[in-house]
Write a protein that holds these residues in place. Structure first.
Motif, mmCIF file in Angstrom:
data_model
loop_
_atom_site.group_PDB
_atom_site.id
_atom_site.type_symbol
_atom_site.label_atom_id
_atom_site.label_comp_id
_atom_site.label_asym_id
_atom_site.label_seq_id
_atom_site.Cartn_x
_atom_site.Cartn_y
_atom_site.Cartn_z
ATOM 1 N N VAL A 307 4.118 3.123 -30.976
ATOM 2 C CA VAL A 307 5.054 4.186 -30.599
ATOM 3 C C VAL A 307 5.893 4.572 -31.808
ATOM 4 O O VAL A 307 6.475 3.702 -32.469
ATOM 5 C CB VAL A 307 5.988 3.724 -29.456
ATOM 6 C CG1 VAL A 307 6.988 4.819 -29.093
ATOM 7 C CG2 VAL A 307 5.175 3.312 -28.229
ATOM 8 N N ALA A 308 5.958 5.872 -32.120
ATOM 9 C CA ALA A 308 6.856 6.357 -33.170
ATOM 10 C C ALA A 308 8.279 6.259 -32.645
ATOM 11 O O ALA A 308 8.574 6.721 -31.533
ATOM 12 C CB ALA A 308 6.502 7.789 -33.548
ATOM 13 N N ARG A 309 9.166 5.658 -33.412
ATOM 14 C CA ARG A 309 10.530 5.429 -32.927
ATOM 15 C C ARG A 309 11.510 5.289 -34.083
ATOM 16 O O ARG A 309 11.140 4.917 -35.196
ATOM 17 C CB ARG A 309 10.570 4.182 -32.041
ATOM 18 C CG ARG A 309 10.176 2.894 -32.753
ATOM 19 C CD ARG A 309 10.225 1.698 -31.791
ATOM 20 N NE ARG A 309 8.991 1.510 -31.042
ATOM 21 C CZ ARG A 309 8.920 0.983 -29.823
ATOM 22 N NH1 ARG A 309 10.012 0.617 -29.208
ATOM 23 N NH2 ARG A 309 7.758 0.833 -29.218
ATOM 24 N N ASP A 310 12.771 5.594 -33.790
ATOM 25 C CA ASP A 310 13.844 5.290 -34.729
ATOM 26 C C ASP A 310 14.969 4.606 -33.957
ATOM 27 O O ASP A 310 14.866 4.395 -32.748
ATOM 28 C CB ASP A 310 14.335 6.556 -35.464
ATOM 29 C CG ASP A 310 15.035 7.556 -34.548
ATOM 30 O OD1 ASP A 310 15.204 7.281 -33.334
ATOM 31 O OD2 ASP A 310 15.437 8.629 -35.037
ATOM 32 N N VAL A 311 16.010 4.235 -34.671
ATOM 33 C CA VAL A 311 17.161 3.492 -34.123
ATOM 34 C C VAL A 311 16.720 2.342 -33.213
ATOM 35 O O VAL A 311 17.340 2.063 -32.189
ATOM 36 C CB VAL A 311 18.178 4.416 -33.416
ATOM 37 C CG1 VAL A 311 18.868 5.286 -34.433
ATOM 38 C CG2 VAL A 311 17.542 5.299 -32.345
ATOM 39 N N HIS A 312 15.657 1.664 -33.592
ATOM 40 C CA HIS A 312 15.151 0.495 -32.889
ATOM 41 C C HIS A 312 15.594 -0.754 -33.652
ATOM 42 O O HIS A 312 16.348 -0.671 -34.619
ATOM 43 C CB HIS A 312 13.621 0.543 -32.806
ATOM 44 C CG HIS A 312 12.951 0.702 -34.141
ATOM 45 N ND1 HIS A 312 13.028 1.857 -34.893
ATOM 46 C CD2 HIS A 312 12.205 -0.151 -34.890
ATOM 47 C CE1 HIS A 312 12.364 1.718 -36.023
ATOM 48 N NE2 HIS A 312 11.855 0.495 -36.050
ATOM 49 N N THR A 313 15.148 -1.917 -33.196
ATOM 50 C CA THR A 313 15.406 -3.163 -33.925
ATOM 51 C C THR A 313 14.079 -3.860 -34.199
ATOM 52 O O THR A 313 13.080 -3.630 -33.513
ATOM 53 C CB THR A 313 16.304 -4.126 -33.123
ATOM 54 O OG1 THR A 313 15.626 -4.540 -31.929
ATOM 55 C CG2 THR A 313 17.624 -3.470 -32.764
ATOM 56 N N ALA A 314 14.082 -4.729 -35.207
ATOM 57 C CA ALA A 314 12.908 -5.542 -35.536
ATOM 58 C C ALA A 314 13.387 -6.942 -35.886
ATOM 59 O O ALA A 314 14.235 -7.098 -36.771
ATOM 60 C CB ALA A 314 12.130 -4.922 -36.689
ATOM 61 N N SER A 315 12.865 -7.946 -35.197
ATOM 62 C CA SER A 315 13.328 -9.333 -35.358
ATOM 63 C C SER A 315 12.135 -10.235 -35.649
ATOM 64 O O SER A 315 11.131 -10.213 -34.924
ATOM 65 C CB SER A 315 14.021 -9.818 -34.079
ATOM 66 O OG SER A 315 15.023 -8.909 -33.671
ATOM 67 N N THR A 316 12.254 -11.050 -36.695
ATOM 68 C CA THR A 316 11.205 -12.021 -37.008
ATOM 69 C C THR A 316 11.357 -13.241 -36.095
ATOM 70 O O THR A 316 12.424 -13.859 -36.038
ATOM 71 C CB THR A 316 11.293 -12.475 -38.469
ATOM 72 O OG1 THR A 316 11.191 -11.317 -39.324
ATOM 73 C CG2 THR A 316 10.167 -13.441 -38.813
ATOM 74 N N LEU A 317 10.289 -13.568 -35.363
ATOM 75 C CA LEU A 317 10.309 -14.698 -34.437
ATOM 76 C C LEU A 317 9.960 -15.985 -35.182
ATOM 77 O O LEU A 317 9.478 -15.961 -36.315
ATOM 78 C CB LEU A 317 9.320 -14.448 -33.302
ATOM 79 C CG LEU A 317 9.494 -13.121 -32.540
ATOM 80 C CD1 LEU A 317 8.451 -13.004 -31.432
ATOM 81 C CD2 LEU A 317 10.902 -13.005 -31.980
ATOM 82 N N LEU A 318 10.187 -17.115 -34.526
ATOM 83 C CA LEU A 318 9.908 -18.401 -35.149
ATOM 84 C C LEU A 318 8.417 -18.617 -35.384
ATOM 85 O O LEU A 318 8.032 -19.429 -36.229
ATOM 86 C CB LEU A 318 10.471 -19.533 -34.280
ATOM 87 C CG LEU A 318 11.993 -19.524 -34.068
ATOM 88 C CD1 LEU A 318 12.439 -20.784 -33.341
ATOM 89 C CD2 LEU A 318 12.736 -19.380 -35.386
ATOM 90 N N ASN A 319 7.550 -17.884 -34.650
ATOM 91 C CA ASN A 319 6.108 -18.009 -34.850
ATOM 92 C C ASN A 319 5.600 -17.073 -35.947
ATOM 93 O O ASN A 319 4.394 -17.001 -36.195
ATOM 94 C CB ASN A 319 5.351 -17.759 -33.543
ATOM 95 C CG ASN A 319 5.586 -16.357 -32.979
ATOM 96 O OD1 ASN A 319 6.148 -15.493 -33.644
ATOM 97 N ND2 ASN A 319 5.167 -16.139 -31.742
ATOM 98 N N GLY A 320 6.519 -16.334 -36.588
ATOM 99 C CA GLY A 320 6.141 -15.463 -37.694
ATOM 100 C C GLY A 320 5.895 -14.020 -37.316
ATOM 101 O O GLY A 320 5.887 -13.149 -38.189
ATOM 102 N N LYS A 321 5.699 -13.745 -36.023
ATOM 103 C CA LYS A 321 5.502 -12.363 -35.595
ATOM 104 C C LYS A 321 6.829 -11.607 -35.607
ATOM 105 O O LYS A 321 7.900 -12.207 -35.702
ATOM 106 C CB LYS A 321 4.873 -12.324 -34.200
ATOM 107 C CG LYS A 321 3.453 -12.884 -34.153
ATOM 108 C CD LYS A 321 2.841 -12.768 -32.759
ATOM 109 C CE LYS A 321 1.415 -13.310 -32.738
ATOM 110 N NZ LYS A 321 0.794 -13.213 -31.391
ATOM 111 N N VAL A 322 6.753 -10.282 -35.512
ATOM 112 C CA VAL A 322 7.950 -9.441 -35.520
ATOM 113 C C VAL A 322 8.038 -8.688 -34.203
ATOM 114 O O VAL A 322 7.070 -8.040 -33.776
ATOM 115 C CB VAL A 322 7.931 -8.451 -36.698
ATOM 116 C CG1 VAL A 322 9.138 -7.518 -36.637
ATOM 117 C CG2 VAL A 322 7.920 -9.208 -38.023
ATOM 118 N N LEU A 323 9.206 -8.776 -33.549
ATOM 119 C CA LEU A 323 9.449 -8.083 -32.289
ATOM 120 C C LEU A 323 10.232 -6.807 -32.555
ATOM 121 O O LEU A 323 11.346 -6.853 -33.083
ATOM 122 C CB LEU A 323 10.241 -8.984 -31.338
ATOM 123 C CG LEU A 323 10.713 -8.332 -30.028
ATOM 124 C CD1 LEU A 323 9.532 -8.098 -29.094
ATOM 125 C CD2 LEU A 323 11.780 -9.196 -29.358
#
Length: 436
Positions: A307-323
């Protein structure tokens, strides 16, 4: 006071529902096994008859500099291989993971290896979360009021920033301080930066950025420096990036991104690279993503988001993936979330948030969950917060912030708490901060 103690115990049990805490002179059950901890006849100690072991009970005038007083839960002295003491309640051993028998370390950064527990001779990993239940300072009447507020709300006020700002960033440095950069204030675009010291609750100024910017991102690198990318400035959308060195307080420029973007998100990956996602540019909403290599200063493109998006967040999880969570797109406010796998460069969808929101903040907690706070949605400015569990892909609501705010920041501190700073409520740029 009894009511406060009761609330404390209830919250302790709810927040540790997969671990069993045993009060002195009471029994508990874990994994079909019964265990009882009783106060022994020896001064300041407790014993577990089922394993014939004992722990020294912590006290106000401890001779070994260990003080864990005034907790409704009896606290005991747990020691590491290098003789560091930790205060924690009595814990049933089967619920704890064993330590590495050679290095006396734990795989998780939110646990510490204890060698002389009631699980002896097996060293076990004591969750640092449990040590927070044993208060290390004597509470005055004023402290008690704040303590009750903390129990009921989860948030407390702290010192204000030097400059009111929104659309800024906040980054937890390796020494535990928090770096706040740029944003928009009463004087317009800001290039100023300031540092928050959680140990003193004091803000101090540090070096200014080369470019005044807001709606940018800031990422703490594995070498301790902070990478700032993009945003908006006097010249419009920015693709420039610069580095902050905490040892000198000086900013230096580094390689430019492939795309000029603001209102995007950035995450430091476990391999040290930085993933930048989405945002808004000259072509509108972006679903593109690119990687920054700190060793070379070079950017390379990777897989696009669903999905194209702005003003979102991105968080690195402990398993290495990004949410990646929420934001705004061509369909309006988003509650969707998706996961990036650095090993493949592929994005997959995961559970939706309870609320569609943009201009919010997200923080990865020490237990691996992600806390999302505030933002803006169909009902206006939000003070709501919710938690994402990577093991299930499910979101659950948690306590609301004291103030509804957007374009704020949220930083996970070394003690596990989350510091929320600044933001905007439709009228003013907040300089207020609160702790979760």
């Amino acid at each position: 006071m009894a009511f406060v103690a009761f609330l404390f115990l209830i919250i302790s049990f709810l927040s540790l529902k997969d671990r069993t805490i045993a009060l002195a002179s009471s029994s508990c059950v874990s994994q079909s096994n019964n265990v009882e901890f009783t106060l022994s006849t020896a001064s300041h100690s407790a014993s577990n008859p089922t394993s014939s072991c004992s722990l020294q009970q912590c006290n106000i005038t401890s001779s070994d500099n260990l003080t864990c007083s005034l907790s409704p839960t009896p606290c005991f002295n747990y020691r590491t291989a290098n003789n560091i003491s930790y205060c924690a309640p009595a814990i049933h051993c089967p619920v704890l993971q064993p330590c590495n028998s050679v290095t006396s370390t734990c795989a998780s950064n939110d646990s510490v290896c204890i060698v002389n527990s009631c699980c002896s001779p097996t060293a076990v990993c004591l969750p640092l979360l449990t040590t927070n239940f044993c208060i290390r300072e004597i509470l005055t009447k004023d402290h008690l009021v704040l303590f009750i507020r903390f129990l009921l709300l989860g948030w407390s006020m702290t010192a204000s920033m030097i400059v009111g700002r929104y659309g800024h960033t906040a980054s937890t440095l390796l020494d535990g301080k928090v770096l706040v950069t740029g944003g928009y204030g009463s004087s317009g675009n800001l290039n100023s930066a300031e540092l928050y010291d959680p140990s003193t609750d004091v803000w101090t100024q540090t070096g200014n950025m080369n470019v005044a910017r807001y709606r940018h991102t800031a990422s703490t690198l594995l070498n301790g420096k902070v990478l700032v990318t993009g945003g908006a400035g006097s010249s419009g959308y920015l693709n420039s990036a610069e580095l902050y060195d905490p040892s000198t307080g000086v900013w230096t420029q580094t390689g430019n991104m492939s795309f000029a973007r603001d209102l995007h998100a950035a995450s430091t990956l476990l391999d040290g690279k930085v993933l930048v996602t989405g945002g808004f540019g000259s072509s509108g909403y972006l679903n593109s993503a690119e990687l920054h290599d700190p060793s070379t200063g070079v950017w390379t493109q990777t897989g696009n988001m669903n999905v194209a998006r702005d003003v979102h967040t991105a968080s690195t999880l402990l398993n290495g993936k990004v949410l990646v969570t929420g934001g705004a797109g061509s369909s309006g406010y988003l509650n969707s979330a998706e996961l990036y796998d650095p090993s493949t460069g592929v994005w997959t969808q995961t559970g939706n948030m309870s609320f569609a929101r943009d201009l919010h903040a997200a923080s990865t907690l020490l237990d691996g969950k992600v806390l999302v706070t505030g933002g803006f949605g169909s009902s206006g400015y939000l003070n709501s917060a919710e938690l994402y569990d990577p093991s299930t892909g499910v979101w659950t609501q948690t306590g609301n912030m004291s103030f509804a705010r957007e374009l704020h920041t949220a930083s996970t501190l070394l003690d596990g708490k989350v510091l929320v700073t600044g933001g905007y409520n439709g009228t003013i740029a907040w300089n207020s901060t609160e702790l979760y």
